[in-house]
Design a protein around this motif. Structure first.
Motif, PDB file in Angstrom:
ATOM      1  N   HIS A 533      -9.299   1.927  -3.093  1.00 14.12           N
ATOM      2  CA  HIS A 533      -8.078   2.685  -3.396  1.00 14.12           C
ATOM      3  C   HIS A 533      -7.301   3.106  -2.145  1.00 14.12           C
ATOM      4  O   HIS A 533      -6.123   3.442  -2.238  1.00 14.12           O
ATOM      5  N   VAL A 534      -7.936   3.088  -0.972  1.00 19.63           N
ATOM      6  CA  VAL A 534      -7.192   3.402   0.258  1.00 19.63           C
ATOM      7  C   VAL A 534      -6.815   2.147   1.036  1.00 19.63           C
ATOM      8  O   VAL A 534      -6.161   2.226   2.073  1.00 19.63           O
ATOM      9  N   LEU A 535      -7.225   0.985   0.526  1.00 17.45           N
ATOM     10  CA  LEU A 535      -7.026  -0.263   1.274  1.00 17.45           C
ATOM     11  C   LEU A 535      -5.547  -0.598   1.444  1.00 17.45           C
ATOM     12  O   LEU A 535      -5.098  -0.946   2.544  1.00 17.45           O
ATOM     13  N   MET A 536      -4.789  -0.489   0.386  1.00 23.45           N
ATOM     14  CA  MET A 536      -3.389  -0.921   0.446  1.00 23.45           C
ATOM     15  C   MET A 536      -2.579  -0.063   1.417  1.00 23.45           C
ATOM     16  O   MET A 536      -1.783  -0.587   2.208  1.00 23.45           O
ATOM     17  N   SER A 537      -2.787   1.239   1.383  1.00 21.34           N
ATOM     18  CA  SER A 537      -2.060   2.105   2.318  1.00 21.34           C
ATOM     19  C   SER A 537      -2.537   1.875   3.750  1.00 21.34           C
ATOM     20  O   SER A 537      -1.723   1.873   4.683  1.00 21.34           O
ATOM     21  N   ASN A 538      -3.843   1.648   3.930  1.00 27.62           N
ATOM     22  CA  ASN A 538      -4.355   1.388   5.283  1.00 27.62           C
ATOM     23  C   ASN A 538      -3.750   0.113   5.864  1.00 27.62           C
ATOM     24  O   ASN A 538      -3.333   0.082   7.029  1.00 27.62           O
ATOM     25  N   VAL A 539      -3.701  -0.938   5.061  1.00 29.02           N
ATOM     26  CA  VAL A 539      -3.151  -2.208   5.545  1.00 29.02           C
ATOM     27  C   VAL A 539      -1.650  -2.069   5.784  1.00 29.02           C
ATOM     28  O   VAL A 539      -1.119  -2.514   6.812  1.00 29.02           O
ATOM     29  N   ALA A 540      -0.956  -1.410   4.853  1.00 27.98           N
ATOM     30  CA  ALA A 540       0.496  -1.265   4.983  1.00 27.98           C
ATOM     31  C   ALA A 540       0.881  -0.486   6.229  1.00 27.98           C
ATOM     32  O   ALA A 540       1.830  -0.841   6.934  1.00 27.98           O
ATOM     33  N   TYR A 541       0.138   0.578   6.509  1.00 28.56           N
ATOM     34  CA  TYR A 541       0.479   1.436   7.644  1.00 28.56           C
ATOM     35  C   TYR A 541      -0.054   0.897   8.981  1.00 28.56           C
ATOM     36  O   TYR A 541       0.538   1.145  10.022  1.00 28.56           O
ATOM     37  N   ASN A 542      -1.173   0.165   8.935  1.00 25.24           N
ATOM     38  CA  ASN A 542      -1.888  -0.118  10.177  1.00 25.24           C
ATOM     39  C   ASN A 542      -1.965  -1.586  10.577  1.00 25.24           C
ATOM     40  O   ASN A 542      -2.397  -1.884  11.694  1.00 25.24           O
ATOM     41  N   GLU A 543      -1.583  -2.489   9.683  1.00 24.68           N
ATOM     42  CA  GLU A 543      -1.762  -3.915   9.988  1.00 24.68           C
ATOM     43  C   GLU A 543      -0.414  -4.634  10.063  1.00 24.68           C
ATOM     44  O   GLU A 543       0.612  -4.120   9.624  1.00 24.68           O
ATOM     45  N   ASP A 544      -0.459  -5.825  10.596  1.00 23.90           N
ATOM     46  CA  ASP A 544       0.720  -6.684  10.688  1.00 23.90           C
ATOM     47  C   ASP A 544       0.905  -7.384   9.343  1.00 23.90           C
ATOM     48  O   ASP A 544       0.137  -8.277   8.982  1.00 23.90           O
ATOM     49  N   LEU A 545       1.910  -6.994   8.603  1.00 25.96           N
ATOM     50  CA  LEU A 545       2.122  -7.520   7.255  1.00 25.96           C
ATOM     51  C   LEU A 545       2.662  -8.946   7.260  1.00 25.96           C
ATOM     52  O   LEU A 545       2.808  -9.556   6.198  1.00 25.96           O
ATOM     53  N   HIS A 546       2.971  -9.469   8.432  1.00 26.03           N
ATOM     54  CA  HIS A 546       3.477 -10.829   8.531  1.00 26.03           C
ATOM     55  C   HIS A 546       2.399 -11.790   9.023  1.00 26.03           C
ATOM     56  O   HIS A 546       2.672 -12.970   9.233  1.00 26.03           O
ATOM     57  N   SER A 547       1.204 -11.278   9.149  1.00 33.19           N
ATOM     58  CA  SER A 547       0.076 -12.107   9.565  1.00 33.19           C
ATOM     59  C   SER A 547      -0.635 -12.632   8.326  1.00 33.19           C
ATOM     60  O   SER A 547      -1.105 -11.857   7.486  1.00 33.19           O
ATOM     61  N   GLU A 548      -0.708 -13.967   8.206  1.00 34.88           N
ATOM     62  CA  GLU A 548      -1.380 -14.530   7.026  1.00 34.88           C
ATOM     63  C   GLU A 548      -2.865 -14.179   7.032  1.00 34.88           C
ATOM     64  O   GLU A 548      -3.473 -14.017   5.971  1.00 34.88           O
ATOM     65  N   LYS A 549      -3.447 -14.006   8.218  1.00 32.90           N
ATOM     66  CA  LYS A 549      -4.850 -13.602   8.294  1.00 32.90           C
ATOM     67  C   LYS A 549      -5.059 -12.236   7.627  1.00 32.90           C
ATOM     68  O   LYS A 549      -5.997 -12.037   6.859  1.00 32.90           O
ATOM     69  N   THR A 550      -4.135 -11.300   7.922  1.00 38.11           N
ATOM     70  CA  THR A 550      -4.200  -9.974   7.308  1.00 38.11           C
ATOM     71  C   THR A 550      -4.077 -10.069   5.795  1.00 38.11           C
ATOM     72  O   THR A 550      -4.834  -9.434   5.045  1.00 38.11           O
ATOM     73  N   LEU A 551      -3.132 -10.871   5.326  1.00 41.21           N
ATOM     74  CA  LEU A 551      -2.867 -10.951   3.885  1.00 41.21           C
ATOM     75  C   LEU A 551      -4.007 -11.630   3.136  1.00 41.21           C
ATOM     76  O   LEU A 551      -4.395 -11.190   2.040  1.00 41.21           O
ATOM     77  N   TYR A 552      -4.554 -12.695   3.707  1.00 39.98           N
ATOM     78  CA  TYR A 552      -5.681 -13.361   3.042  1.00 39.98           C
ATOM     79  C   TYR A 552      -6.910 -12.458   2.988  1.00 39.98           C
ATOM     80  O   TYR A 552      -7.629 -12.428   1.981  1.00 39.98           O
ATOM     81  N   LYS A 553      -7.143 -11.733   4.055  1.00 34.03           N
ATOM     82  CA  LYS A 553      -8.273 -10.801   4.073  1.00 34.03           C
ATOM     83  C   LYS A 553      -8.083  -9.709   3.024  1.00 34.03           C
ATOM     84  O   LYS A 553      -9.029  -9.321   2.322  1.00 34.03           O
ATOM     85  N   PHE A 554      -6.846  -9.221   2.912  1.00 29.23           N
ATOM     86  CA  PHE A 554      -6.540  -8.181   1.927  1.00 29.23           C
ATOM     87  C   PHE A 554      -6.775  -8.699   0.508  1.00 29.23           C
ATOM     88  O   PHE A 554      -7.459  -8.056  -0.307  1.00 29.23           O
ATOM     89  N   MET A 555      -6.236  -9.875   0.204  1.00 25.35           N
ATOM     90  CA  MET A 555      -6.365 -10.410  -1.152  1.00 25.35           C
ATOM     91  C   MET A 555      -7.784 -10.861  -1.481  1.00 25.35           C
ATOM     92  O   MET A 555      -8.172 -10.907  -2.654  1.00 25.35           O
ATOM     93  N   SER A 556      -8.583 -11.161  -0.453  1.00 28.63           N
ATOM     94  CA  SER A 556      -9.973 -11.549  -0.721  1.00 28.63           C
ATOM     95  C   SER A 556     -10.755 -10.389  -1.336  1.00 28.63           C
ATOM     96  O   SER A 556     -11.733 -10.592  -2.053  1.00 28.63           O
ATOM     97  N   LYS A 557     -10.290  -9.165  -1.071  1.00 28.51           N
ATOM     98  CA  LYS A 557     -10.954  -7.976  -1.641  1.00 28.51           C
ATOM     99  C   LYS A 557     -10.350  -7.598  -2.997  1.00 28.51           C
ATOM    100  O   LYS A 557     -11.066  -7.125  -3.878  1.00 28.51           O
TER     101      LYS A 557
END
Length: 837
Positions: A533-557
């Motif tokens: 439940h905190v993953l989406m806000s953590n990624v949105a605030y702290n990660e590069d949203l234009h990195s496919e590595k970030t997005l694939y890792k996010f969606m894998s969860k």
């Protein structure tokens, strides 16, 4: 030698008033210095009474001294001198706190032969010269009633009058006037006090830093109960109504909570050395030590429980007392027509009932709630009373869980959950709340304890103000919405334990959903949502949203697009439930950007590279009607912009607009954009003193910053802020931006403290960029300092994302991989940490 004897010696020596006041001042200081020791021996109401009596003795001695100086050895009987010194307010209640004002009313009668004005004047000067923090009123006894009509506060303070010293005859005359005040138009007074309390409770809601004197459930609510009781019944103490208005057990629980609030407020005053009634979290350890608590968190839980208890008790019994005064006869004729079942009435979406001493079965009460129309509902204190003292047997019956599910299925469930919280039965109905009842959150982010935050999240879920998210929520099935509402309520129930609260919560939700008759599929989905439940806000605030590595890792969860939709809605509700102003336009933009990017990734079978994505965006730009109208040379320049990130972060229309503006730049241009947040956009050909700009604007909360090289050596800067400044501030910002093109301008940037372990440099982030993470204590000017240091090292920032709470700052930078940057990673970290003063 006692102070009374010392004063007598000074009088015999015909010493000056200054010498006498100096002696009193020294005595008062000595007493004030001893308060810590007195508090160790006597806490709570006992301490306040002793403190009150100490000042009674000082003021009495001052009065005796004035009389002795006035009459010499021919001192009349005190009762014959027509003056009464009367304590008012908290001093009158014998609840004088350490740094509270000493409120006095000096009453006199005009009797021939006594210069009462001279005596009163001498007393006041002596008190002031001795350093007393005095609030005073002086009245002829016959003017008291008239004075009470001037102001609601004056009348209230007079109702708490207590004689300290003076003439019993004058005090008797004063009491007759006070009785007249109490009986004068009680209805108007009571209604005014109820409205005053309503406004106060709106101004001082219950938060993680409550005002012990003014907040909901504070000492002021207990005083309201007394003021109403003494107006209606003429009692001298709330306890006098024990056994009639409320039971002895009910009063005992209330009094225990009140005692803790007395202790906490006194400790606050002693620690602060001034009148401070707001409980600051950083003061809790010291207060805990003073009150004999080993654990600050347990003390905080007890304080929040005490505030809840006082609120619950006063709301129920104030309303019970004032009901005859609240409603006009037409209301009762409406009441008969508004009867929904025996003894229950619904008027203007407010549910009423009669006060009784019966314990009502919880299932019957839940069925009553289910029968109401599906609209936001309010509950009279009589309903609160029934739920507070409801008969709830454990383990809960299957019927109870069926009824709870029906409540969750309603469109408007928040008002019921708030009723359960106010009645103190939320943890009785939902066992997952047992560990988090009144649990504080010391993270500098959450505004409320866990249970109250969770309920407010449900309120946010039911009142989505963002149209796009509202449409997503409406597209869910009834069962999905119901499950999501339960998840929203339970998402933080794993807190207060040593394990990760998300993992604990993911386990706690399963047995509850089983009892609520949800299928295994819904149980698995709910568990996943709480776990992340905190993953989406953590990624949105702290990660590069234009990195496919970030997005694939996010969606894998998250696994599926439907889970992504549910998590997006949950994240919206969670952030909005934190407190007012936490969910900002910047938050909205980041979360929506992540949602769309992750959704796109989840719908693609094959991974796409940055180069492929860039080509796709270029094709979209070329097909734009606006692009076709551009000069051929500018078209080529747009496509030669080196930064892929620039293309990923902007729409085709935005890219064309920025490029068109850049074409016309000679030295620089800028725009200040208000509305949906506040941004500064700068296009410059000449150098920009960015460190100076950020340093001068360090009082504003920066949310993000982008820096891109376009073409012809033109750079584009975009700085986003969390909040909208006022018009005067905007003019100042404009001046700062203009000054920032003067490279000789300097600003003093305070050296922040950054430890090496708080910095991470990820050189494998992408081919073009390294990612710099700095997670440290939130400090004024931190961003300006980092930008200045990186600039000193000739390191180019592409984009920055800034996330701060009250205590922590999480700054993330994408920096260009140039000049063997990654070979010098350790040196860069060292330079960011070292003191350059």
């Amino acid at each position: 030698m006692k102070i009374a004897e010392q004063i007598e010696d000074l009088i015999e020596q015909n010493s000056s008033d200054f010498d006498i006041s100096k002696l009193f001042k020294a005595h008062i200081k000595k007493y004030s210095d001893s308060l810590h020791q007195l508090f160790e021996k006597n806490q709570g109401k006992d301490f306040l009474v002793k403190h009150t009596k100490a000042y009674d003795a000082i003021i009495s001695l001052m009065y005796k001294t004035v009389l002795r100086r006035t009459f010499g050895n021919y001192l009349p009987m005190r009762n014959s001198i027509p003056i009464a010194i009367v304590a008012l307010g908290s001093y009158g209640r014998e609840q004088l706190c350490v740094h509270s004002d000493i409120d006095l009313m000096i009453v006199y009668e005009n009797i021939e032969g006594y210069d009462t004005q001279l005596i009163i004047e001498k007393l006041l000067y002596l008190a002031w010269d001795s350093g007393l923090k005095l609030g005073h009123r002086v009245h002829d006894v016959h003017d008291i009633f008239k004075a009470s009509q001037e102001d609601l506060t004056i009348r209230t303070s007079m109702m708490e009058a207590r004689m300290i010293i003076g003439s019993q005859f004058t005090w008797g005359a004063t009491q007759r006037e006070l009785m007249h005040i109490r009986h004068d138009d009680p209805k108007t007074y009571i209604l005014a006090k109820i409205e005053e309390a309503h406004q106060r409770r709106k101004k001082y809601p219950l938060t993680m830093q409550p005002n012990i004197k003014e907040s909901i459930g504070s000492l002021r609510d207990s005083q309201l109960l007394f003021w109403i009781a003494t107006t209606i019944y003429g009692v001298q103490s709330t306890k006098d109504l024990s056994g009639t208005l409320f039971s002895d057990d009910e009063y005992r629980d209330y009094r225990i909570s009140l005692e803790l609030l007395f202790r906490v407020r006194s400790a606050l005053h002693l620690i602060a050395g001034k009148q401070q009634d707001q409980l600051l979290m950083e003061q809790l350890p010291q207060i805990a030590a003073m009150l004999g608590f080993k654990d600050s968190q347990k003390l905080a839980m007890k304080i929040f429980h005490a505030l809840w208890r006082v609120n619950n008790f006063t709301q129920i019994f104030v309303t019970k007392m004032v009901r005859p005064y609240l409603y006009e006869p037409p209301f009762f004729s409406r009441l008969k027509k508004a009867r929904i079942c025996k003894r229950y009435y619904l008027i203007d979406n407010t549910l009423y009932t009669t006060y009784d001493n019966h314990r009502h079965d919880i299932d019957a009460l839940l069925e009553l709630l289910i029968s109401l129309k599906d609209t936001p509902c309010r509950f009279d204190a009589s309903i609160l009373s029934q739920f507070t003292y409801a008969d709830i047997k454990h383990p809960l019956r299957n019927r109870t869980y069926i009824l709870l599910r029906k409540l969750f299925e309603k469109q408007h469930t928040y008002s019921f959950l708030k009723l359960f919280y106010n009645a103190g039965i939320l943890h009785e109905l939902i066992a997952a709340f047992r560990k988090v009842q009144h649990l504080p959150q010391f993270d500098g982010y959450h505004h409320y304890p866990v249970d109250l935050h969770s309920i407010k999240c449900v309120k946010s879920l039911e009142n989505i103000s963002e149209p796009f998210i509202c449409d997503l929520y409406d597209s869910l099935s009834l069962e999905e919405r119901t499950m999501l509402k339960v998840v929203t309520l339970i998402h933080d129930s794993g807190k207060g334990r040593t394990q990760n609260h998300s993992d604990v919560g993911a386990k706690l939700i399963v047995p509850l959903l089983k009892k609520l008759k949800f299928t295994d599929t819904f149980q698995e989905c709910a568990s996943l949502l709480i776990k992340h439940h905190v993953l989406m806000s953590n990624v949105a605030y702290n990660e590069d949203l234009h990195s496919e590595k970030t997005l694939y890792k996010f969606m894998s969860k998250i696994k599926t697009p439907q889970n992504l939709k549910l998590l997006y809605i949950l994240t919206y509700a969670d952030i909005n439930g934190v407190g007012d102003g936490v969910y900002t336009p910047f938050s909205s933009k980041l979360l929506r950007k992540l949602y769309h990017a992750a959704l796109e990734i989840s719908q693609q079978r094959d991974r796409i590279s940055d180069a492929t994505k860039r080509l796709s965006l270029e094709r979209r730009i070329k097909s734009s009607p606006q692009y076709v109208l551009l000069p051929k040379l500018l078209q080529k320049k747009i496509l030669t912009i080196e930064s892929n990130l620039f293309f990923f972060k902007h729409t085709p229309d935005e890219i064309i607009t920025i490029a068109s503006q850049a074409k016309n730049v000679h030295d620089y241009s800028y725009r200040l954009n208000s509305g949906n947040g506040f941004t500064i956009e700068i296009l410059r050909l000449v150098p920009l003193n960015l460190g100076y700009l950020l340093g001068k604007l360090s009082y504003l909360d920066v949310a993000s910053m982008d820096i891109f090289t376009l073409f012809d050596n033109i750079k584009y800067f975009k700085i986003e802020f969390l909040h909208q400044p006022d018009n005067n501030t905007i003019e100042h910002i404009r001046e700062v931006v203009e000054d920032s093109f003067d490279m000789n301008k300097k600003v003093t940037i305070r050296q922040p403290h950054i430890a090496p372990h708080e910095i991470t440099l990820d050189c494998n982030h992408s081919l073009a960029y390294a990612q710099l993470h700095i997670v440290t204590t939130n400090q004024r000017g931190l961003l300006a300092y980092i930008v200045t240091r990186l600039d000193d090292m000739n390191i180019n920032i592409a984009t920055a994302k800034i996330y701060t709470t009250k205590k922590r700052a999480k700054d993330h930078f994408l920096i260009e991989k140039k000049s063997k940057l990654c070979d010098n990673a350790k040196q860069i970290i060292t330079l960011l940490c070292e003191d350059n003063t």
